[in-house]
Design a protein around this motif. Structure first.
Motif, mmCIF file in Angstrom:
data_model
loop_
_atom_site.group_PDB
_atom_site.id
_atom_site.type_symbol
_atom_site.label_atom_id
_atom_site.label_comp_id
_atom_site.label_asym_id
_atom_site.label_seq_id
_atom_site.Cartn_x
_atom_site.Cartn_y
_atom_site.Cartn_z
ATOM 1 N N PRO A 40 17.988 -3.372 -4.704
ATOM 2 C CA PRO A 40 19.381 -3.167 -4.976
ATOM 3 C C PRO A 40 19.659 -2.935 -6.472
ATOM 4 C CG PRO A 40 18.787 -5.298 -3.959
ATOM 5 C CD PRO A 40 17.641 -4.634 -4.715
ATOM 6 N N ARG A 41 18.903 -2.570 -7.402
ATOM 7 C CA ARG A 41 19.083 -2.243 -8.708
ATOM 8 C C ARG A 41 19.368 -0.894 -8.775
ATOM 9 N NH1 ARG A 41 14.012 -2.788 -11.991
ATOM 10 N NH2 ARG A 41 13.290 -1.789 -9.962
ATOM 11 N N THR A 42 18.591 -0.168 -7.932
ATOM 12 C CA THR A 42 18.867 1.644 -7.846
ATOM 13 C C THR A 42 19.397 2.006 -6.532
ATOM 14 O OG1 THR A 42 16.579 1.660 -6.979
ATOM 15 C CG2 THR A 42 16.772 1.492 -9.535
ATOM 16 N N GLY A 43 19.552 1.170 -5.714
ATOM 17 C CA GLY A 43 19.916 1.698 -4.522
ATOM 18 C C GLY A 43 18.925 2.369 -3.661
ATOM 19 N N THR A 44 17.471 2.241 -3.882
ATOM 20 C CA THR A 44 16.586 3.133 -3.402
ATOM 21 C C THR A 44 15.440 1.961 -2.849
ATOM 22 O OG1 THR A 44 15.270 2.973 -5.197
ATOM 23 C CG2 THR A 44 16.888 4.812 -4.961
ATOM 24 N N GLY A 45 14.414 2.527 -2.122
ATOM 25 C CA GLY A 45 13.263 1.833 -1.476
ATOM 26 C C GLY A 45 12.451 2.645 -1.189
ATOM 27 N N ALA A 46 11.260 2.199 -0.551
ATOM 28 C CA ALA A 46 10.268 2.770 0.129
ATOM 29 C C ALA A 46 9.591 2.063 1.053
ATOM 30 C CB ALA A 46 9.081 2.946 -0.810
ATOM 31 N N VAL A 47 9.035 2.526 1.946
ATOM 32 C CA VAL A 47 7.991 2.084 3.130
ATOM 33 C C VAL A 47 6.763 2.442 3.143
ATOM 34 C CG1 VAL A 47 8.079 1.761 5.806
ATOM 35 C CG2 VAL A 47 10.237 1.915 4.801
ATOM 36 N N LEU A 48 5.731 1.679 3.002
ATOM 37 C CA LEU A 48 4.458 2.155 2.818
ATOM 38 C C LEU A 48 3.576 1.326 3.893
ATOM 39 C CD1 LEU A 48 5.562 0.429 -0.192
ATOM 40 C CD2 LEU A 48 3.749 1.876 -0.625
ATOM 41 N N SER A 49 2.748 2.346 4.328
ATOM 42 C CA SER A 49 1.866 2.097 5.657
ATOM 43 C C SER A 49 0.306 2.570 5.435
ATOM 44 C CB SER A 49 2.536 2.385 6.865
ATOM 45 O OG SER A 49 2.784 3.895 6.764
ATOM 46 N N GLU A 50 -0.324 2.296 6.456
ATOM 47 C CA GLU A 50 -1.751 3.146 6.556
ATOM 48 C C GLU A 50 -2.466 2.603 5.592
ATOM 49 O OE1 GLU A 50 -1.517 7.250 7.646
ATOM 50 O OE2 GLU A 50 0.359 7.200 8.685
ATOM 51 N N ILE A 51 -3.009 1.472 5.737
ATOM 52 C CA ILE A 51 -4.023 0.913 4.858
ATOM 53 C C ILE A 51 -5.345 1.731 4.951
ATOM 54 C CG2 ILE A 51 -5.438 -1.109 4.234
ATOM 55 C CD1 ILE A 51 -3.237 -2.673 5.406
ATOM 56 N N HIS A 52 -5.833 1.929 3.537
ATOM 57 C CA HIS A 52 -7.022 2.866 3.474
ATOM 58 C C HIS A 52 -7.856 2.187 2.220
ATOM 59 C CE1 HIS A 52 -6.211 5.478 -0.046
ATOM 60 N NE2 HIS A 52 -5.106 4.993 0.176
ATOM 61 N N SER A 53 -9.237 2.436 2.395
ATOM 62 C CA SER A 53 -9.821 1.647 1.315
ATOM 63 C C SER A 53 -10.009 2.827 -0.112
ATOM 64 C CB SER A 53 -11.663 1.678 1.533
ATOM 65 O OG SER A 53 -11.467 0.873 2.626
ATOM 66 N N THR A 54 -10.113 2.193 -1.085
ATOM 67 C CA THR A 54 -10.372 2.789 -2.225
ATOM 68 C C THR A 54 -11.152 2.230 -3.411
ATOM 69 O OG1 THR A 54 -8.321 1.737 -3.928
ATOM 70 C CG2 THR A 54 -7.574 3.353 -2.273
ATOM 71 N N PRO A 55 -11.505 2.815 -4.330
ATOM 72 C CA PRO A 55 -12.437 1.929 -5.285
ATOM 73 C C PRO A 55 -11.910 0.582 -5.808
ATOM 74 C CG PRO A 55 -12.492 4.547 -5.816
ATOM 75 C CD PRO A 55 -11.483 4.225 -4.710
ATOM 76 N N ASP A 56 -10.472 0.761 -5.775
ATOM 77 C CA ASP A 56 -9.953 -0.218 -6.624
ATOM 78 C C ASP A 56 -9.480 -1.401 -5.170
ATOM 79 O OD1 ASP A 56 -9.888 0.340 -9.125
ATOM 80 O OD2 ASP A 56 -8.145 1.560 -8.648
ATOM 81 N N GLY A 57 -9.840 -1.273 -4.126
ATOM 82 C CA GLY A 57 -9.530 -2.034 -3.092
ATOM 83 C C GLY A 57 -8.602 -1.469 -2.360
ATOM 84 N N PRO A 58 -8.286 -2.195 -1.123
ATOM 85 C CA PRO A 58 -7.236 -1.616 0.015
ATOM 86 C C PRO A 58 -5.992 -1.035 -0.639
ATOM 87 C CG PRO A 58 -8.176 -3.520 0.853
ATOM 88 C CD PRO A 58 -8.481 -3.590 -0.853
ATOM 89 N N ARG A 59 -5.516 -0.076 -0.148
ATOM 90 C CA ARG A 59 -3.971 0.483 -0.585
ATOM 91 C C ARG A 59 -3.505 1.264 0.469
ATOM 92 N NH1 ARG A 59 -5.217 -2.375 -4.048
ATOM 93 N NH2 ARG A 59 -5.486 -2.065 -6.295
ATOM 94 N N TYR A 60 -2.098 1.312 0.352
ATOM 95 C CA TYR A 60 -1.329 2.111 1.347
ATOM 96 C C TYR A 60 -1.403 3.565 1.061
ATOM 97 C CZ TYR A 60 0.939 -2.281 2.586
ATOM 98 O OH TYR A 60 1.107 -3.647 2.989
ATOM 99 N N ALA A 61 -1.727 4.275 1.933
ATOM 100 C CA ALA A 61 -1.982 5.794 2.151
ATOM 101 C C ALA A 61 -0.560 6.409 2.197
ATOM 102 C CB ALA A 61 -2.911 6.269 3.094
ATOM 103 N N THR A 62 0.502 5.985 2.870
ATOM 104 C CA THR A 62 1.579 6.646 3.053
ATOM 105 C C THR A 62 2.550 5.724 2.488
ATOM 106 O OG1 THR A 62 0.770 7.456 5.084
ATOM 107 C CG2 THR A 62 3.298 7.582 4.976
#
Length: 178
Positions: free
Chosen positions: A130-152
């Motif tokens: 609500p600060r910026t009137g924006t957002g994001a939807v994250l999905s598709e977990i995948h492995s990275t060297p720093d641990g699981p992250r969202y790919a999309t």
């Protein structure tokens, strides 16, 4: 750490969570735009979801004791039968976690939870800011060297329709922080 955080719930204002980095405390109570955004999202989702799936805002927390992480999403999308039982919800039963960015601690939602939710196995994470009137939807977990992250990551601005898991809802009636 969990027992300590739970012991503070009734003694100090705000919300406590356990992350991979330590404890997070948001000392402020949510403001009206935050609560109104949560309410409107829940209502929109529940109009389009099947009857056995709910958009739940409230307690208990979502916890993975093995990972040492306990989070409290603003809204969880979960099948009603997966809510049965005592204690925290199993994060692997969530369909999605939804957060409304806190004015007092935006990094908790944009950084910490973006790191912790894939670690917990939450398949979809939606962030409304609500600060910026924006957002994001994250999905598709995948492995990275720093641990699981969202790919999309699909960014949106308020006014656009947004798809969370398999359900699309409007964002045109969401309030902004003053």
């Amino acid at each position: 750490m969990r027992n300590f955080v739970l012991s503070l719930d009734d003694t100090l204002p705000g919300k406590f969570e356990i992350t991979k980095e330590g404890t997070v405390h948001d000392p402020r109570a949510p403001v009206a735009p935050h609560e109104l955004t949560t309410l409107r999202q829940r209502r929109c989702l529940e109009r389009v979801m099947p009857e056995d799936v709910v958009a739940h805002a409230g307690v208990p927390d979502v916890e993975d004791a093995i990972q040492g992480v306990m989070r409290h999403p603003d809204i969880i999308v979960i099948r009603e039968p997966d809510m049965e039982g005592d204690g925290s919800f199993d994060p692997r039963t969530l369909i999605a976690a939804i957060e409304v960015v806190s004015r007092s601690n935006p990094d908790n939602d944009w950084v910490g939870k973006m790191r912790d939710y894939p670690l917990l196995g939450v398949p979809v994470y939606a962030v409304f800011d609500p600060r910026t009137g924006t957002g994001a939807v994250l999905s598709e977990i995948h492995s990275t060297p720093d641990g699981p992250r969202y790919a999309t990551r699909k960014d949106f601005v308020y006014g656009e329709d947004v798809t969370i898991a398999e359900w699309t809802i409007p964002t045109d009636a969401l309030p902004r922080y003053p």
